[in-house]
Scaffold this motif. Structure first.
Motif, PDB file in Angstrom:
ATOM      1  N   PRO A   1       0.807  -1.229   0.000  1.00  0.00           N
ATOM      2  CA  PRO A   1       0.000   0.000   0.000  1.00  0.00           C
ATOM      3  C   PRO A   1       0.835   1.273   0.000  1.00  0.00           C
ATOM      4  O   PRO A   1       0.410   2.299  -0.552  1.00  0.00           O
ATOM      5  CB  PRO A   1      -0.815  -0.123   1.298  1.00  0.00           C
ATOM      6  CG  PRO A   1      -0.830  -1.569   1.616  1.00  0.00           C
ATOM      7  CD  PRO A   1       0.479  -2.111   1.125  1.00  0.00           C
ATOM      8  N   ALA A   2       2.022   1.227   0.596  1.00  0.00           N
ATOM      9  CA  ALA A   2       2.880   2.410   0.640  1.00  0.00           C
ATOM     10  C   ALA A   2       3.543   2.689  -0.698  1.00  0.00           C
ATOM     11  O   ALA A   2       3.851   3.842  -1.029  1.00  0.00           O
ATOM     12  CB  ALA A   2       3.948   2.233   1.726  1.00  0.00           C
ATOM     13  N   LYS A   3       3.762   1.659  -1.482  1.00  0.00           N
ATOM     14  CA  LYS A   3       4.468   1.793  -2.756  1.00  0.00           C
ATOM     15  C   LYS A   3       3.515   1.859  -3.938  1.00  0.00           C
ATOM     16  O   LYS A   3       3.718   2.648  -4.867  1.00  0.00           O
ATOM     17  CB  LYS A   3       5.427   0.614  -2.935  1.00  0.00           C
ATOM     18  CG  LYS A   3       6.216   0.639  -4.224  1.00  0.00           C
ATOM     19  CD  LYS A   3       7.128  -0.585  -4.312  1.00  0.00           C
ATOM     20  CE  LYS A   3       7.920  -0.583  -5.619  1.00  0.00           C
ATOM     21  NZ  LYS A   3       8.794  -1.780  -5.733  1.00  0.00           N
ATOM     22  N   HIS A   4       2.489   1.025  -3.921  1.00  0.00           N
ATOM     23  CA  HIS A   4       1.553   0.947  -5.043  1.00  0.00           C
ATOM     24  C   HIS A   4       0.288   1.735  -4.687  1.00  0.00           C
ATOM     25  O   HIS A   4      -0.685   1.175  -4.185  1.00  0.00           O
ATOM     26  CB  HIS A   4       1.232  -0.516  -5.357  1.00  0.00           C
ATOM     27  CG  HIS A   4       2.452  -1.343  -5.617  1.00  0.00           C
ATOM     28  ND1 HIS A   4       2.880  -2.325  -4.760  1.00  0.00           N
ATOM     29  CD2 HIS A   4       3.355  -1.301  -6.639  1.00  0.00           C
ATOM     30  CE1 HIS A   4       3.980  -2.882  -5.240  1.00  0.00           C
ATOM     31  NE2 HIS A   4       4.290  -2.275  -6.373  1.00  0.00           N
ATOM     32  N   ARG A   5       0.349   3.031  -4.957  1.00  0.00           N
ATOM     33  CA  ARG A   5      -0.730   3.922  -4.535  1.00  0.00           C
ATOM     34  C   ARG A   5      -1.962   3.840  -5.429  1.00  0.00           C
ATOM     35  O   ARG A   5      -3.067   4.084  -4.978  1.00  0.00           O
ATOM     36  CB  ARG A   5      -0.226   5.365  -4.511  1.00  0.00           C
ATOM     37  CG  ARG A   5       0.961   5.604  -3.585  1.00  0.00           C
ATOM     38  CD  ARG A   5       0.541   5.484  -2.142  1.00  0.00           C
ATOM     39  NE  ARG A   5      -0.427   6.509  -1.776  1.00  0.00           N
ATOM     40  CZ  ARG A   5      -1.068   6.533  -0.613  1.00  0.00           C
ATOM     41  NH1 ARG A   5      -0.881   5.570   0.265  1.00  0.00           N
ATOM     42  NH2 ARG A   5      -1.930   7.495  -0.335  1.00  0.00           N
TER      43      ARG A   5
END
Length: 263
Positions: A170-174
């Motif tokens: 979730p932090a990388k693939h927004r």
């Protein structure tokens, strides 16, 4: 005369789904329809074929008839044609889920991603910050997919959760855009990813079938054919049947898929 084929689904509360099985089977049999229908607590999913009038009467009953009492008035529905009857028999089955993710807490009627119409899909999937994710099984992806889409290399939709845990952050693939054959898998997957904390999740409304129906081939970002769960095997742009590609029910049901319905 070609047969009319209806692929349909809706997530809707059907606590009486077991009691609905036999009346629905009898109604379909009375219209001489063939195909597969899945019923579960969470809704309905199926693909059936018959005459134009038979399919029209079936759809009218689902949407407005006494059997479901108006609970399927938002049915996701796609029509196509088959030169020959694409099913050998009629099956109405009871399931824990109408598409098997393996998590009955996921409820697209409470939380779901952003629906994207076929007309807007091309623009979305070329955005530089978007992850385009094919939620179908590996053998389906091998037959055709969108340019640049990620293949999760899963044998069944039930493995999607494991793929997400290992490869999505979730932090990388927004921003994630997902698609599947008819819309049901990516719709349920969008609800699951939102519950896992992903911020922006999009999914192709009506799935690949709606895109192939509405998008001119010269404007298309789809490459290959779209596998379908009936004897036609695959469809192309305009939902045209691929010439010379037919399978039996037995051959199709031996494939590693969840059910012989559009998903």
């Amino acid at each position: 005369m070609p047969f009319k084929v209806a692929a349909f689904y809706q997530f809707a509360a059907l606590p009486d789904f077991r009691a609905l099985r036999e009346p629905l089977r009898a109604f379909c049999a009375g219209l001489d329809l063939k195909g597969s229908v899945l019923l579960a607590h969470e809704g309905i999913n199926g693909t059936i074929a018959g005459t134009d009038q038979g399919i029209d009467d079936f759809v009218a009953e689902l949407r407005h008839g006494a059997l479901f009492g108006g609970r399927l008035d938002d049915l996701e529905l796609k029509f196509s044609e088959a030169a020959q009857m694409p099913f050998q028999r009629l099956k109405v089955r009871l399931k824990r889920e109408i598409v098997t993710l393996g998590d009955t807490t996921v409820d697209p009627t409470r939380q779901v991603g952003t629906y994207v119409d076929a007309a807007d899909w091309n623009e979305l999937i070329v955005a530089p910050d978007i992850v385009v994710l094919d939620t179908r099984n590996a053998f389906e992806v091998a037959m055709g997919t969108f340019e640049g889409a990620v293949d999760p290399r899963i044998a069944s939709f039930g493995q999607f959760k494991e793929f997400a845990a290992r490869h999505l952050d979730p932090a990388k693939h927004r921003r994630i855009a997902m698609f599947c054959t008819g819309g049901i898998r990516c719709e349920k997957a969008s609800a699951y990813l939102l519950a896992q904390g992903f911020a922006e999740v999009y999914h192709l409304k009506g799935g690949i079938l709606k895109y192939l129906e509405e998008t001119p081939q010269q404007d298309s970002r789809w490459r290959g054919d779209c596998f379908v769960f009936d004897e036609r095997v695959a469809l192309g742009h305009g939902l045209r049947e691929r010439a010379g590609a037919r399978s039996s029910d037995a051959e199709r049901e031996s494939a590693p898929c969840e059910a012989s319905v559009h998903e």
